[in-house]
Write an enzyme that holds these catalytic residues in place. Structure first.
Site, PDB file in Angstrom:
ATOM      1  CG  ASP A  29      17.313 -23.601  13.121  1.00 23.37           C
ATOM      2  OD1 ASP A  29      16.296 -23.073  13.550  1.00 23.37           O
ATOM      3  OD2 ASP A  29      18.162 -22.809  12.500  1.00 23.37           O
TER       4      ASP A  29
ATOM      5  CB  ALA B  95      18.893 -31.064   2.689  1.00 24.79           C
ATOM      6  CE1 TYR B  96      20.684 -25.840   9.499  1.00 28.24           C
ATOM      7  CE2 TYR B  96      18.654 -24.916   9.588  1.00 28.24           C
ATOM      8  CZ  TYR B  96      19.746 -25.361  10.305  1.00 28.24           C
ATOM      9  OH  TYR B  96      20.021 -24.660  11.155  1.00 28.24           O
ATOM     10  N   GLY B  97      16.634 -28.152   7.014  1.00 30.54           N
ATOM     11  CA  GLY B  97      15.173 -28.558   7.855  1.00 30.54           C
ATOM     12  C   GLY B  97      14.974 -30.070   8.244  1.00 30.54           C
TER      13      GLY B  97
END
Length: 242
Positions: A145, A157-159
């Site tokens: 992303d 946490a996604y990043g």
């Protein structure tokens, strides 16, 4: 049919991008192993592939976050037993519940997100490497992303998982480069009109976004013979041109 007789496994195959890739690759003759924890979503993609008169895929219900190492190995063993070799893996499964400040991130949510977005791809890749190495050429593609890579506030946490995933992909590409058999690349889809995008950005005008189908050329390039010899690269679908 540029991918005839190629066997490609796709995680998150029931999701927007995963199902888009599955259909695009299947239409080119690939035998797709559909991996997702949702049986209903797997069945929908399965039906769409059959409706396109593409090779019949295999549905494999699998929870990346909940499975143990033995279950990962069992999956690899079944693929080896059924097909003998594997020509591609697309890591398309993703966990992004919401944008949350670090101070409010629960330990459970943090761990679950890392398990789906980072630990799962590591375990799956590790057990599948021997099966991939039986192919003359094979491709591993990780999905990242562009916004997460800049470590913006609230990416949580996604990043962190996407930044780490790109590092993992680069390391893996370096380790496998000398064999000249398995290429490893990262795909950045960019903003597209997907179910995940709708959920995370509900107020956004989706009519201005590219469709999920617009990603098909990038998926085909990364898995067909055109990309042989291309490894350790990050492909941005927004600027991708053959």
């Amino acid at each position: 049919m540029t991918l005839k007789n190629q066997v490609i496994l796709i995680t998150g195959a029931g999701g927007g991008l995963g199902s888009t890739a599955a259909l695009a690759l299947a239409k080119e003759g690939a035998h797709i192993i559909l991996l997702d924890k949702s049986i209903a979503k797997l069945e929908a993609v399965y039906d769409a592939i059959l409706a396109a008169n593409a090779p019949e895929p295999i549905m494999y219900p699998f929870d990346l976050a909940g499975a143990n190492e033995n279950e990962y190995q069992e999956l690899a063993d079944k693929i080896a037993e059924t097909y003998g070799s594997l020509q591609g893996v697309l890591h398309s499964a993703v966990e992004l519940s919401s944008f949350t400040p670090i101070a409010l991130f629960s330990t459970k949510d943090w761990g679950h997100t890392l398990n789906v977005n980072l630990n799962g791809p590591f375990l799956l890749t590790r057990v599948l490497l021997p099966v991939l190495q039986k192919s003359e050429h094979a491709s591993i593609v990780f999905t990242s992303d562009s916004s997460a890579r800049t470590a913006p506030a609230y990416a949580g946490a996604y990043g962190v998982s996407k930044i780490a995933l790109e590092g993992f992909a680069k390391t893996l590409a370096e380790e496998l480069e000398s064999s000249n058999k398995i290429r490893v690349n990262v795909l950045i889809p960019g903003p597209v009109d997907s179910p995940l995008r709708k959920r995370v950005y509900p107020a956004e005008d989706k009519t201005k976004l590219p469709t999920m189908a617009s990603l098909a050329p990038a998926y085909l390039y990364l898995f067909d013979s055109q990309s042989i010899g291309i490894t350790g690269q990050t492909i941005d679908a927004r600027t991708f041109h053959l």
